[in-house]
Design an enzyme around this catalytic site. Structure first.
Site, PDB file in Angstrom:
ATOM      1  N   ARG A 148       0.834  -1.205   0.000  1.00 19.63           N
ATOM      2  CA  ARG A 148       0.000   0.000   0.000  1.00 19.63           C
ATOM      3  C   ARG A 148       0.868   1.253   0.000  1.00 19.63           C
ATOM      4  NH1 ARG A 148      -4.712   1.729   4.405  1.00 19.63           N
ATOM      5  NH2 ARG A 148      -5.125   3.785   3.518  1.00 19.63           N
ATOM      6  N   ASN A 185     -10.691  -4.386  -1.213  1.00 17.77           N
ATOM      7  CA  ASN A 185     -10.608  -3.378  -2.265  1.00 17.77           C
ATOM      8  C   ASN A 185      -9.680  -3.820  -3.394  1.00 17.77           C
ATOM      9  OD1 ASN A 185     -12.296  -1.244  -1.331  1.00 17.77           O
ATOM     10  ND2 ASN A 185     -10.797  -0.790   0.251  1.00 17.77           N
ATOM     11  N   CYS A 217     -19.230  -2.241   1.072  1.00 19.41           N
ATOM     12  CA  CYS A 217     -18.408  -1.076   1.411  1.00 19.41           C
ATOM     13  C   CYS A 217     -19.082  -0.345   2.560  1.00 19.41           C
ATOM     14  CB  CYS A 217     -18.281  -0.158   0.196  1.00 19.41           C
ATOM     15  SG  CYS A 217     -17.260   1.317   0.465  1.00 19.41           S
ATOM     16  N   HIS A 238     -16.691   3.374  -4.468  1.00 16.23           N
ATOM     17  CA  HIS A 238     -15.811   4.521  -4.287  1.00 16.23           C
ATOM     18  C   HIS A 238     -16.003   5.573  -5.385  1.00 16.23           C
ATOM     19  CE1 HIS A 238     -12.774   2.356  -1.425  1.00 16.23           C
ATOM     20  NE2 HIS A 238     -14.022   2.376  -0.991  1.00 16.23           N
ATOM     21  N   TYR A 277     -14.320   9.949  -1.912  1.00 17.98           N
ATOM     22  CA  TYR A 277     -13.372   9.533  -2.947  1.00 17.98           C
ATOM     23  C   TYR A 277     -13.494  10.389  -4.204  1.00 17.98           C
ATOM     24  CZ  TYR A 277     -12.315   5.393  -0.195  1.00 17.98           C
ATOM     25  OH  TYR A 277     -11.903   4.558   0.807  1.00 17.98           O
TER      26      TYR A 277
END
Length: 421
Positions: free
Chosen positions: A90, A144, A164, A194, A244
């Site tokens: 990440r 995700n 989500c 998102h 987002y």
């Protein structure tokens, strides 16, 4: 009832366990298996999970294992919450895109594509193991990028629904502002994972009074601040975008901001170290307050509601989920995965009808869906050219030189996870 959580060693898991304990009448779990390859984390999280159940007098049994096949055996439902490559991957996803002047984020843009490429093959392998163990088991995906991962599962014929926490977060936030019970708040929630907008906030049900104009008039400043957006954006749209959407509506500002501070991954990694130390304390028997800063607020309640509806009659009949479009948004293919209100039961999720969308939203949804088509193709079949095309199609990238540079960086940083590279 037996549930398995793949990725059970996550620091998120105590949030999930707390929900299972509090809402045991809705979802009566007899056995819960936490599955994770990281045995050291699993021991810490599993110990806290058992203490939370014991404190709240939950009679269910919690076990842990590093063996996926053993963990999912005879499970009625399997929750997926894994992170292939961990926080280190990440961290890379959030940094190398910035070198090309693009947003570095783990679920959208180039970083989101990298995560999809790492994740889809692993999730499909796990899903095949679930199917062999129990073909009737439901797979609930919280991993995700949820939209792409859920589409991969559905296309492979798995019984899967994506989940989500964005919608339930808005529901709870609006309920507080309106001083009503969350169950009274119904969202006109439309889009892709998102990439969603709250087009209406209705009291009492899908046909209730739309109080969104009142919310924006009375609480617009607070709502915009939570989204980290200029209030002018919210006022001009007249709807509430997912936070987002900030990556789209304020892309250059976000890129400048991300270049001046530590990545979110670095913050989370430090938080996880502290959380794991807490989890190792035998006196701790509840989720710590620090966990609220880790993310995933209300995830447990959404997961309980969804699992209860898929496995029985305990959950809400209408929930926001990720599932096949099936004509709901007529400008998308039927097998696109959208995030909308759906009727959920033992047979799965059926999207509710939505009003015709303003081209402002429909155009972006169609664009990102096209990117997701290409992203999933790249995840399933590999190849530099497929990665390049997906990046070029993404509205946050869209330039030849950017896509070229990002393709090389993505492959270099993820080679160990790409079987074809």
């Amino acid at each position: 009832m037996k549930l398995a959580v793949v990725g059970g060693g996550s620091t998120y898991t105590p949030e999930l366990i707390d929900g299972f304990a509090r809402l045991r009448d809705t979802l009566p779990i007899e056995e819960l298996v936490l599955v994770d390859p990281a045995a050291d984390r699993l021991e810490l999280v599993g110990g806290l999970a058992r203490r939370i159940f014991a404190k709240q007098d939950h009679a269910g049994r919690i076990t842990t294992t590093t063996d996926v096949d053993a963990g999912v055996a005879d499970a009625d439902a399997v929750l997926l919450q894994l992170r292939v490559g961990g926080q280190a991957a990440r961290e890379r996803d959030e940094t190398w895109p910035l070198e090309c002047g693009c947003v570095g984020q783990e679920t959208t843009g180039a970083g989101g594509l990298a995560k999809a490429l790492r994740t889809v093959p692993v999730v499909l392998d796990i899903a095949e193991r679930v199917r062999r163990a129990n073909p009737d088991a439901w797979i609930i995906d919280f991993t995700n990028p949820v939209g792409i991962v859920t589409r991969a599962l559905l296309q492979a014929g798995h019984k899967a629904v994506g989940l989500c926490n964005v919608a339930i977060g808005f529901q709870r936030k609006f309920a507080r502002l309106l001083d009503v019970n969350p169950s009274e708040v119904h969202l006109d929630h439309v889009g892709l994972n998102h990439l969603t907008w709250e087009l209406g906030v209705r009291l009492g049900g899908p046909d209730g009074e739309n109080v969104l104009p009142r919310l924006l008039a009375e609480h617009g400043e607070a709502i915009a601040a939570d989204l980290r957006m200029d209030r002018r954006i919210v006022d001009r749209l007249g709807v509430v975008p997912s936070y987002y959407l900030r990556y789209f509506y304020a892309h250059d500002e976000v890129v400048r901001e991300l270049g001046t501070k530590p990545s979110r991954a670095a913050e989370v990694a430090a938080m996880e170290k502290e959380l794991l130390a807490m989890y190792g304390d035998p006196a701790l028997d509840e989720k710590p307050e620090l966990l609220a800063k880790r993310g995933g607020a209300f995830y447990s309640e959404a997961a309980v509601d969804l699992a209860a509806s898929l496995l029985g009659d305990g959950g809400s009949p209408v929930q926001v989920v990720n599932t096949y479009n099936r004509g709901t948004l007529p400008f998308l293919p039927d097998d696109a995965v959208i995030e909308v209100q759906a009727r959920v039961g033992r047979d799965g999720a059926t999207p509710l009808a939505v009003p015709a969308l303003d081209p402002l939203y429909a155009g972006l949804i169609a664009n990102v869906t096209a990117y997701e088509d290409l992203a999933l193709d790249a995840a399933l079949r590999g190849g530099r050219d497929r990665i390049f095309k997906a990046l070029l199609a993404h509205p946050l990238i869209g330039q030849f030189d950017y896509a070229e540079g990002l393709t090389d960086r993505l492959i270099a940083h993820n080679r160990e996870h790409l079987a074809w590279a």
